[in-house]
Design a protein around this motif. Structure first.
Motif, PDB file in Angstrom:
ATOM      1  N   LYS A  56      31.532   1.735 -17.791  1.00 53.43           N
ATOM      2  CA  LYS A  56      31.973   2.187 -19.115  1.00 53.43           C
ATOM      3  C   LYS A  56      33.352   1.600 -19.432  1.00 53.43           C
ATOM      4  O   LYS A  56      33.597   1.069 -20.516  1.00 53.43           O
ATOM      5  CB  LYS A  56      32.006   3.725 -19.112  1.00 53.43           C
ATOM      6  N   GLU A  57      34.231   1.721 -18.473  1.00 59.26           N
ATOM      7  CA  GLU A  57      35.601   1.244 -18.614  1.00 59.26           C
ATOM      8  C   GLU A  57      35.615  -0.273 -18.896  1.00 59.26           C
ATOM      9  O   GLU A  57      36.325  -0.749 -19.773  1.00 59.26           O
ATOM     10  CB  GLU A  57      36.303   1.577 -17.288  1.00 59.26           C
ATOM     11  N   LEU A  58      34.787  -0.989 -18.173  1.00 58.22           N
ATOM     12  CA  LEU A  58      34.730  -2.450 -18.284  1.00 58.22           C
ATOM     13  C   LEU A  58      34.258  -2.899 -19.665  1.00 58.22           C
ATOM     14  O   LEU A  58      34.860  -3.766 -20.295  1.00 58.22           O
ATOM     15  CB  LEU A  58      33.784  -3.006 -17.204  1.00 58.22           C
ATOM     16  N   VAL A  59      33.172  -2.294 -20.129  1.00 61.98           N
ATOM     17  CA  VAL A  59      32.548  -2.798 -21.350  1.00 61.98           C
ATOM     18  C   VAL A  59      33.125  -2.153 -22.619  1.00 61.98           C
ATOM     19  O   VAL A  59      33.217  -2.800 -23.653  1.00 61.98           O
ATOM     20  CB  VAL A  59      31.006  -2.590 -21.304  1.00 61.98           C
ATOM     21  N   PHE A  60      33.530  -0.887 -22.531  1.00 62.75           N
ATOM     22  CA  PHE A  60      33.878  -0.168 -23.757  1.00 62.75           C
ATOM     23  C   PHE A  60      35.343   0.249 -23.881  1.00 62.75           C
ATOM     24  O   PHE A  60      35.731   0.870 -24.856  1.00 62.75           O
ATOM     25  CB  PHE A  60      32.996   1.081 -23.902  1.00 62.75           C
ATOM     26  N   LEU A 109      37.038  -9.104 -21.093  1.00 59.90           N
ATOM     27  CA  LEU A 109      36.872  -7.722 -20.630  1.00 59.90           C
ATOM     28  C   LEU A 109      37.139  -7.603 -19.130  1.00 59.90           C
ATOM     29  O   LEU A 109      37.725  -6.640 -18.657  1.00 59.90           O
ATOM     30  CB  LEU A 109      35.457  -7.209 -20.945  1.00 59.90           C
ATOM     31  N   LYS A 110      36.721  -8.606 -18.406  1.00 60.99           N
ATOM     32  CA  LYS A 110      36.879  -8.614 -16.955  1.00 60.99           C
ATOM     33  C   LYS A 110      38.345  -8.656 -16.523  1.00 60.99           C
ATOM     34  O   LYS A 110      38.684  -8.328 -15.398  1.00 60.99           O
ATOM     35  CB  LYS A 110      36.170  -9.864 -16.414  1.00 60.99           C
ATOM     36  N   ARG A 111      39.204  -9.089 -17.425  1.00 63.98           N
ATOM     37  CA  ARG A 111      40.617  -9.237 -17.057  1.00 63.98           C
ATOM     38  C   ARG A 111      41.361  -7.908 -16.954  1.00 63.98           C
ATOM     39  O   ARG A 111      42.379  -7.816 -16.276  1.00 63.98           O
ATOM     40  CB  ARG A 111      41.322 -10.164 -18.053  1.00 63.98           C
ATOM     41  N   GLY A 112      40.852  -6.899 -17.640  1.00 58.78           N
ATOM     42  CA  GLY A 112      41.559  -5.631 -17.523  1.00 58.78           C
ATOM     43  C   GLY A 112      41.120  -4.631 -18.566  1.00 58.78           C
ATOM     44  O   GLY A 112      40.736  -5.002 -19.674  1.00 58.78           O
ATOM     45  N   SER A 113      41.163  -3.351 -18.207  1.00 57.19           N
ATOM     46  CA  SER A 113      40.775  -2.303 -19.147  1.00 57.19           C
ATOM     47  C   SER A 113      41.975  -1.408 -19.390  1.00 57.19           C
ATOM     48  O   SER A 113      43.033  -1.588 -18.800  1.00 57.19           O
ATOM     49  CB  SER A 113      39.626  -1.496 -18.573  1.00 57.19           C
ATOM     50  N   LEU A 114      41.773  -0.419 -20.241  1.00 61.63           N
ATOM     51  CA  LEU A 114      42.869   0.488 -20.592  1.00 61.63           C
ATOM     52  C   LEU A 114      43.415   1.206 -19.358  1.00 61.63           C
ATOM     53  O   LEU A 114      44.616   1.339 -19.184  1.00 61.63           O
ATOM     54  CB  LEU A 114      42.341   1.494 -21.622  1.00 61.63           C
TER      55      LEU A 114
END
Lengths: 421, 425
Positions: free
Chosen positions: A112-116, A49-54
């Motif tokens: 929110k972005e990071l986890v979901f 998750l830490k590598r990147g979000s949408l």
């Protein structure tokens, strides 16, 4: 100061602790899971998750985003409390008045972005990220051997709890990694975020209504069938003490003893157990410090520590390899002393005061506070720090002697050198 | 009392020098449960050769003596000082580094009694042949613990490679061999030289009463005449590095490395040292920090992992940057980093501004905990730096300052690499 609870209605609980002490606002988001076979997958998820979000597609851009929020820190970790496997996502944001800018909403949005909202390709995580993180994860699991002090304690527990979920290492097993790919990991992630209980603690100089409002804005999505996490089995009869030796390239031996306390985390006796462990090895006033270190000069460190949620206790010290028997005798003698009621008023009194100091000190640290609340919840108790202190104050010498009878030695682990005769 | 106030962060530190030369600093943190006090002397592992004020001859003591003395201060004729602190419910501790020995306690109750105890015990040495001998076994196990710690080894091996003769290359606790030479006469001599109030500082912080705190300190301090300056003798350190490479085999899973850079622009303290330290930290952050292109490249090529990090440590008379972590190919990591530092293509002013913002937040976080305030204060004090100057110095750093600093410090000729390799089967 009261902890305000605001359930968001979807298995996500928001807790707010308002205090004007700090120059930052700390947000801790915990995801609870059962410590089980899928531990490796579960432990790998936060790294992916830490590598990147949408919306923020690379780690580099995530870091830049946070740096622009005046160096808001992001810490992601995985650990266990008893047989509960926890993911922790932590943000610490500067308080508005010192930077003349409100970064709170930006922070919550980021969380929110990071986890979901991970970066995906169809029904899978971004392939490259999973490949790379598997490699890093393997390195992290293998490098546990670098920290000999922690390794000795972990290994003792593993040997002791073989066959029980508690024996699972918090990062999982490197052998599992070959079976994990971007597809099955994403599938498992979906299951996790849809069904696992989540607690969020916000500590700082904040307006609770405003905090609730922004969390409702970003975290009010549909979730159902929230998993009910079962409590670990803590009772186990020890038929025979296990002796384990591990030969490594080391100059110092590490002697570690694992015990079953047979005390439940939410029982009355737990407070007596806490005092017991303090008298035995909770500080410079304790029997282990006095006898292993000060009187016999065998070690620099010698302590005992509880694992509250699984009902375990560990004693550990670093010694000259040839002093194995001497140290073991002295340690076991200290346990016996307590069992026979040989506890000085000074030892009991100092132990209690040391516990008060460490509990009261948590009030000055936002993450310690969050962790305290979390532990209360997991243990199935709901005492605030002052009430907890009152429980310790009630413990008598007789209570300590009484509880000592339940504590059984299970495993003796010794990390030793390779050149042994 | 004098006071230093910083408006930006709304914090204030009170100051007074006592007649005997002790500097006292007090900071009030309203609403905090915990109190913290630290009593430190400017005596560390680097100080093994000196001239006692009034003497003409040079005194040389075995390595590890400052740390040994720290251990022995907790023992008095009446018993253990730990015991006294335990009775008062405080948690007491001490540490020794290159320049400093510090004694401290954290309490949530009985602050003034604990403070009195701290002030008194540090002024009351009690060394006997027997208690000095007994401590050798304990310290030997402390030394062994560090010997088996690969992160510690890779770090000290790097310092050994950077420096030809400067004492910073030696382990703080000494060696089992060097501590065997320590006796009570040596300890007393060091004690009376370095534990003079004039060479010491006391910092207290918490929700405490200013006057009461100052009075407890004053009433329990020895009256003493000023002794004059202690002459510390450090060997002349060449600006070159001692050796380029040092490798050790240990029980580790993957190689660990420290790529270290020697700071050759030394000899300044105070604001100048603070400015230099921040310039270097910002340079490192821009070059190899988490938001740099280089970090992204090394990470995605599988050459580094999340254990990767960097730091600059600056004392008045020495300093060094270290970039380290674990890697399957440390030499390749070194080569890539050195090439990038030479090309300096990563230097962009927008990144500079963002990193500066990050450091503002980082500094603010220091003030969340009485412990971190106290540790930072003492650390800065020993370098003649005023903690509250931090933000002003930071705001005044320009992009050009950072560019110049990077060019002069982070270069190939100043660098060494230390590696801890896994033992080959």
């Amino acid at each position: 100061m009261q902890l305000i609870k605001k359930p968001l209605g979807n298995g996500i609980n928001l807790y707010i602790d308002t205090t004007d002490k700090f120059k930052t606002v700390t947000v801790n988001l915990y995801v609870h899971n059962q410590l089980a076979e899928e531990a490796t997958k579960y432990a790998l998820i936060p790294s992916v998750l830490k590598r990147g979000s949408l919306k923020i597609k690379t780690y580099k851009d995530m870091v830049k985003y946070l740096e622009n929020l005046y160096g808001t820190t992001m810490t992601v970790s995985v650990y266990k409390k008893g047989e509960r496997h926890l993911q922790q996502y932590r943000l610490e944001l500067p308080q508005e008045e010192y930077i003349k800018e409100n970064v709170l909403e930006g922070g919550v949005k980021f969380l929110k972005e990071l986890v979901f909202n991970p970066l995906t390709e169809g029904d899978a995580f971004h392939k490259e990220y999973v490949l790379q993180e598997k490699e890093v994860h393997k390195n992290l699991i293998d490098s546990r051997i670098n920290d000999k002090t922690k390794y000795a304690v972990d290994r003792c527990y593993e040997e002791m709890c073989k066959g029980e979920p508690f024996a699972i290492f918090e990062l999982g097993k490197s052998e599992d990694l070959q079976f994990i790919d971007e597809k099955n990991l994403y599938e498992y992630y979906q299951k996790c975020i849809n069904t696992l209980p989540i607690d969020i603690y916000v500590v700082g100089n904040v307006n609770p209504d405003y905090i609730e409002e922004i969390f409702r804005k970003y975290f009010a999505f549909q979730r159902e069938d929230i998993l009910n996490i079962s409590s670990p089995n803590i009772y186990k009869e020890v038929k025979e003490v296990k002796y384990v030796r591990e030969n490594l390239e080391v100059t110092q031996g590490k002697l570690t003893l694992g015990f079953r306390t047979n005390v439940l985390p939410n029982s009355e006796e737990y407070y007596a157990l806490l005092v017991y462990s303090g008298v035995l090895g909770g500080g410079p006033f304790s029997k282990l410090f006095m006898n292993v270190r000060e009187k016999a000069s065998l070690a620099y460190y010698a302590y005992s520590r509880l694992e509250r949620f699984k009902g375990l206790m560990v004693v550990s010290c670093g010694i000259e390899i040839e002093n194995y028997n001497k140290a073991l005798d002295i340690i076991l003698k200290q346990l016996k002393e307590i069992e026979e009621g040989n506890i000085k008023d000074y030892e009991l009194d100092s132990t209690k005061k040391a516990l008060y100091t460490s509990l009261n000190s948590m009030k000055d640290n936002a993450t310690s506070k969050s962790d305290y609340y979390l532990s209360q919840k997991i243990a199935g108790t709901s005492l605030d720090i002052d009430e907890f202190i009152k429980e310790i104050a009630k413990v008598t010498k007789e209570d300590v002697v009484e509880v000592s009878k339940k504590i059984k030695l299970d495993t003796v682990y010794f990390m030793t050198g390779k050149k042994e005769e | 009392m004098q006071q230093i106030y910083n408006e930006r962060i709304n914090e204030r530190i009170f100051f007074q020098e006592l007649d005997n030369g002790l500097k006292v600093y007090i900071m009030l943190k309203k609403g905090y449960t915990k109190q913290f006090a630290i009593f430190a002397t400017h005596f560390g592992s680097n100080d093994s050769k000196f001239v006692v004020p009034g003497d003409t001859e040079v005194t040389e003591v075995p390595d590890g003596v400052a740390h040994f003395l720290e251990h022995k201060m907790f023992e008095e004729e009446e018993g253990s000082i730990f015991e006294e602190f335990s009775r008062l419910g405080a948690s007491a501790n001490a540490y020794t580094n290159f320049t400093t020995t510090a004694y401290l306690f954290a309490s949530t109750d009985n602050f003034y009694d604990n403070l009195k105890l701290l002030v008194k015990f540090v002024q009351n040495p009690y060394f006997t042949d027997e208690n000095v001998e007994k401590e050798k076994g304990i310290i030997a196990q402390e030394i062994r613990m560090y010997q088996d710690d690969p992160n510690w080894r890779v770090y000290f091996n790097a310092l050994e490679a950077l420096y030809h003769v400067h004492p910073v290359r030696k382990d703080i606790a000494g060696t089992i061999e060097s501590i065997s030479q320590i006796n009570k006469e040596i300890l007393y001599k060091c004690y009376y030289t370095f534990y003079h109030p004039e060479n010491m500082v006391l910092f207290a912080v918490g929700d405490i009463d200013l006057d009461k705190t100052l009075n407890v300190i004053r009433e329990n301090m020895r009256r003493e005449k000023k002794q004059g300056e202690i002459k510390r003798i450090y060997p002349e350190e060449p600006s070159s590095v001692y050796k380029k490479e040092v490798v050790q085999d240990m029980q580790v899973s993957l190689p660990l490395f420290n790529l270290a850079f020697k700071d050759t622009d030394v000899g300044v303290g105070g604001k100048n040292l603070l400015k230099k330290s921040l310039e270097i930290q910002i340079s490192l952050e821009m070059a190899v920090g988490r938001s740099s292109d280089l970090y992204e490249k090394l990470y995605s090529e599988g050459l580094i992992d999340s254990t990767f990090g960097f730091d600059y440590s600056g004392e008045i008379d020495c300093g060094y940057s270290i970039i380290g972590g674990q890697s399957k190919d440390p030499f390749k990591v070194r080569d890539i980093i050195l090439t990038s530092l030479k090309n300096r293509e990563f230097l962009k002013s927008e990144d500079f501004e963002r990193i500066k913002k990050k450091y503002i937040g980082k500094f603010l976080r220091t003030f969340n905990s009485v412990d971190s305030i106290a540790y930072s204060f003492i650390n800065f004090y020993m370098k003649d730096i005023d903690l509250l100057d931090y933000l002003d110095v930071l705001y005044n750093i320009s992009f050009e300052d950072v560019t110049n600093r990077l060019q002069n410090h982070l270069k190939e000729e100043n660098s060494v690499i230390s590696i801890v390799n896994p033992i080959k089967k």
